[in-house]
Enzyme design. Structure first.
Site, mmCIF file in Angstrom:
data_model
loop_
_atom_site.group_PDB
_atom_site.id
_atom_site.type_symbol
_atom_site.label_atom_id
_atom_site.label_comp_id
_atom_site.label_asym_id
_atom_site.label_seq_id
_atom_site.Cartn_x
_atom_site.Cartn_y
_atom_site.Cartn_z
ATOM 1 N N LYS A 18 0.836 -1.198 0.000
ATOM 2 C CA LYS A 18 0.000 0.000 0.000
ATOM 3 C C LYS A 18 0.882 1.264 0.000
ATOM 4 O O LYS A 18 2.087 1.179 0.266
ATOM 5 C CB LYS A 18 -0.910 -0.042 1.236
ATOM 6 N N TYR A 58 -12.202 -3.334 -3.617
ATOM 7 C CA TYR A 58 -12.667 -3.368 -2.226
ATOM 8 C C TYR A 58 -14.172 -3.574 -2.067
ATOM 9 O O TYR A 58 -14.610 -4.057 -1.030
ATOM 10 C CB TYR A 58 -12.240 -2.093 -1.488
ATOM 11 N N ASN A 137 -2.056 -0.004 7.095
ATOM 12 C CA ASN A 137 -1.476 -1.254 7.607
ATOM 13 C C ASN A 137 -0.619 -1.969 6.565
ATOM 14 O O ASN A 137 -0.506 -3.186 6.553
ATOM 15 C CB ASN A 137 -2.566 -2.167 8.167
ATOM 16 N N HIS A 140 -1.879 -5.274 1.413
ATOM 17 C CA HIS A 140 -3.121 -6.011 1.161
ATOM 18 C C HIS A 140 -2.747 -7.436 0.778
ATOM 19 O O HIS A 140 -1.801 -7.635 0.012
ATOM 20 C CB HIS A 140 -3.937 -5.398 0.016
ATOM 21 N N GLU A 151 -9.020 -11.134 -7.640
ATOM 22 C CA GLU A 151 -8.084 -10.023 -7.480
ATOM 23 C C GLU A 151 -6.913 -10.115 -8.465
ATOM 24 O O GLU A 151 -6.494 -9.111 -9.040
ATOM 25 C CB GLU A 151 -7.559 -9.989 -6.039
#
Ligand code: ADP
Length: 173
Positions: A18, A58, A137, A140, A151
């Site tokens: 990310k 998402y 965080n 992913h 994905e």
């Protein structure tokens, strides 16, 4: 003794570094953790996904808004657009679960030391959720087989993925 359940399947899974891991300059360090456990890299690229791409990732695939609400989804998409990300496909025996173990649980505060989120982040999920912004965080990682398949197709074209033997495979046949 509890019986161990395992599928014994070689799987592919999607990992996205990310914007916070790219901006902190720790992608190499984090990537080495996946290589260290022996996972194979099938494909990798830096990209700046737009809102539609992230919405599909998402919401269409992971149903984020239904789970956390529209505002959390908006905050998450905005956070994911704060800079380029690095997307990667990894392969290995039960790779989906193995990668989740290496990454650690969603909430950095609850992630054990030794996991990526435990070792490199601390901001608690509750703190960010209250502010309706995305939780930084770092990584992913696909949550299950169906997500992984969708994905990978969403982030990579087939010709961007490579099948090759790692050294151990090359000399074991
Ligand atoms: P994971 O990334 O561990 O699979 P989820 O799929 O539940 O977790 O959520 C996707 C991402 O959305 C999380 O990694 C995190 O960055 C963010 N997130 C999850 N829940 C919240 C929340 N309640 N508030 C803000 N951000 C959240």
């Amino acid at each position: 003794m509890a019986e161990e359940t395992y599928t014994g399947k070689v799987e592919r899974t999607l990992v996205v570094f990310k914007p916070d891991s790219v901006q902190r300059g720790i992608v190499g360090e984090l990537m080495s953790r996946f290589e260290r456990v022996g996972l194979k890299i099938n494909g990798i690229k830096m990209t700046s996904p737009d809102r539609d791409h992230l919405y599909h990732h998402y919401e269409v695939i992971s149903k984020m808004a239904s789970r956390w609400g529209e505002k959390a989804l908006d905050g998450l998409v905005s956070y994911m657009m704060e800079g380029p990300v690095i997307a990667m496909v990894l392969e290995g025996v039960e790779a989906i679960e193995v990668v989740r173990k290496v990454v650690g649980p969603t909430d950095p505060k609850k992630a054990d030391m030794g996991t990526i989120r435990g070792d490199y982040s601390h901001v608690a999920l509750g703190y960010m959720h209250a502010r309706k912004v995305g939780l930084p965080n770092l990584i992913h990682a696909s949550g299950n087989t169906s997500e992984a398949e969708q994905e990978i197709n969403h982030w990579f074209r087939p010709d961007e993925l490579y099948d090759y033997p790692v050294l151990a495979e090359k000399y074991s046949r």
